[in-house]
Structure formats: C-alpha cells, structure tokens
Motif scaffolding. Structure first.
Motif, mmCIF file in Angstrom:
data_model
loop_
_atom_site.group_PDB
_atom_site.id
_atom_site.type_symbol
_atom_site.label_atom_id
_atom_site.label_comp_id
_atom_site.label_asym_id
_atom_site.label_seq_id
_atom_site.Cartn_x
_atom_site.Cartn_y
_atom_site.Cartn_z
ATOM 1 N N ASP A 88 -26.697 79.023 -7.601
ATOM 2 C CA ASP A 88 -27.544 79.284 -6.425
ATOM 3 C C ASP A 88 -27.071 78.472 -5.220
ATOM 4 O O ASP A 88 -26.984 78.993 -4.103
ATOM 5 C CB ASP A 88 -29.012 78.958 -6.729
ATOM 6 N N LYS A 89 -26.762 77.204 -5.443
ATOM 7 C CA LYS A 89 -26.307 76.343 -4.342
ATOM 8 C C LYS A 89 -24.979 76.854 -3.772
ATOM 9 O O LYS A 89 -24.783 76.858 -2.554
ATOM 10 C CB LYS A 89 -26.123 74.899 -4.823
ATOM 11 N N GLU A 92 -25.658 79.772 -1.614
ATOM 12 C CA GLU A 92 -26.228 79.337 -0.338
ATOM 13 C C GLU A 92 -25.148 78.777 0.582
ATOM 14 O O GLU A 92 -25.132 79.065 1.786
ATOM 15 C CB GLU A 92 -27.291 78.263 -0.583
ATOM 16 N N GLU A 95 -23.053 81.548 2.051
ATOM 17 C CA GLU A 95 -23.773 82.193 3.162
ATOM 18 C C GLU A 95 -23.717 81.322 4.410
ATOM 19 O O GLU A 95 -23.457 81.800 5.511
ATOM 20 C CB GLU A 95 -25.225 82.450 2.773
ATOM 21 N N ALA A 96 -23.960 80.015 4.232
ATOM 22 C CA ALA A 96 -23.941 79.100 5.369
ATOM 23 C C ALA A 96 -22.557 79.059 6.007
ATOM 24 O O ALA A 96 -22.432 79.075 7.237
ATOM 25 C CB ALA A 96 -24.358 77.702 4.928
ATOM 26 N N ILE A 145 -29.528 73.241 4.447
ATOM 27 C CA ILE A 145 -29.381 74.436 3.628
ATOM 28 C C ILE A 145 -30.778 75.004 3.434
ATOM 29 O O ILE A 145 -31.663 74.336 2.913
ATOM 30 C CB ILE A 145 -28.748 74.118 2.265
ATOM 31 N N GLN A 146 -30.953 76.221 3.879
ATOM 32 C CA GLN A 146 -32.265 76.842 3.759
ATOM 33 C C GLN A 146 -32.307 77.652 2.480
ATOM 34 O O GLN A 146 -31.386 78.376 2.152
ATOM 35 C CB GLN A 146 -32.521 77.754 4.960
ATOM 36 N N THR A 147 -33.421 77.514 1.782
ATOM 37 C CA THR A 147 -33.570 78.275 0.552
ATOM 38 C C THR A 147 -34.591 79.377 0.794
ATOM 39 O O THR A 147 -35.563 79.203 1.511
ATOM 40 C CB THR A 147 -34.048 77.387 -0.608
ATOM 41 N N GLU A 148 -34.312 80.510 0.181
ATOM 42 C CA GLU A 148 -35.232 81.639 0.306
ATOM 43 C C GLU A 148 -36.138 81.661 -0.911
ATOM 44 O O GLU A 148 -35.706 81.424 -2.030
ATOM 45 C CB GLU A 148 -34.437 82.936 0.397
ATOM 46 N N LYS A 150 -37.929 83.402 -3.753
ATOM 47 C CA LYS A 150 -37.726 84.652 -4.480
ATOM 48 C C LYS A 150 -39.083 85.144 -4.952
ATOM 49 O O LYS A 150 -39.710 84.526 -5.818
ATOM 50 C CB LYS A 150 -36.790 84.446 -5.660
#
Length: 153
Positions: A88-89, A92, A95-96, A145-148, A150
């Motif tokens: 997951d990291k 992320e 994406e960043a 780092i923004q987390t979405e 789920k």
C-alpha cells in the motif's frame, strides 16, 4: 536416610566450591592489568571502534524507504516486501511521484526527467545505503503522504 544426608552434604560442598571458584575468577579479572605493549591510546581506539561500528551497521542494514523501517536480515526484508502495508505504501509513493512528476513537467517543460526513476541510487534489488536514506529524507522533508479511506464500493 543416611545416604541422602551424605548426598546433600556433597551437593552443598560442591555449591560452596563453585561459588569460591567464581569469586576467585572475578577477583583475578578485576586485578588484571593490561601489559604496556598491548595498550592503545584512547583516542585512536575510540575512533577506530566508531568507524567499524558505523561501517558494520551500514553494511548489514536494509531500509525500506517507503515505510521508513530498518531490517537486519534478508528474511525480514523479504517478508516485509510481501506485506500488505508495504505494498500500500509503495502504491501511495508511486502516485505521489507520478503527481510530482506531472507538476515538475508542467513547471520545467524544457528539462528531461525520463532518467529519474524516483529511487535515487537504489540497486536493482531495491536496497539503498544509509547515506542514500539520509539524502532521501532531506529531499522529501515536508512531503505528506495522503491515505484514502477504503469504503464499501
């Protein structure tokens, strides 16, 4: 009955003898004085010890840049790479980096960013030296780092 009393006495004598041996050994260790020829200047010894320690730590240390974790063995590293949190990291971060690259392309259209893989001087297996980690920390200081969340989709 008489035999068990004799056995107890023997055991007690052995315990006393062992305790005395340990005391003598400790006393000899405390009284030990290093020969003059074996003595090393304190400054030199400390410097050498610090350098060896730093080199040893850096050579044996594996670091996950995405998660900010250190590992002491390949097995720990491999297990971490397979974990859901790590994956997951990494997603992320990709994406960043993708968003950052788009922003940089808009601002610096003349610059060629195709050679930047986002990993610094990482080896092909993804390992980074401790020096590289420090450079990356400085480079990405302040980046969030923004987390979405789920949800049920």
């Amino acid at each position: 009955m008489k035999r068990s009393v004799e056995m107890e006495k023997k055991r007690e004598e052995e315990r006393v003898k062992k305790a005395e041996m340990a005391r003598l050994k400790a006393e000899r260790a405390r009284a030990y004085e290093e020969p003059e020829w074996a003595k090393v200047e304190d400054d030199v010894a400390e410097d050498v010890a610090e350098e060896e320690e730093e080199e040893g730590v850096r050579k044996n240390e594996l670091y996950c840049v995405a998660c900010g974790k250190k590992f002491k063995s390949d097995k720990q590293w491999k297990n971490h790479e397979q974990s859901k949190k790590h994956k997951d990291k990494v997603a992320e971060l990709r994406e960043a980096f993708g968003e950052e690259d788009q922003d940089n392309d808009d601002e610096d259209a003349d610059e060629d960013d195709n050679n930047d893989n986002g990993g610094g001087d990482a080896d092909a297996d993804g390992f980074v030296s401790a020096d590289e980690v420090e450079k990356l920390k400085e480079h990405f200081e302040g980046v969030e780092i923004q987390t979405e969340e789920k949800g049920d989709e």
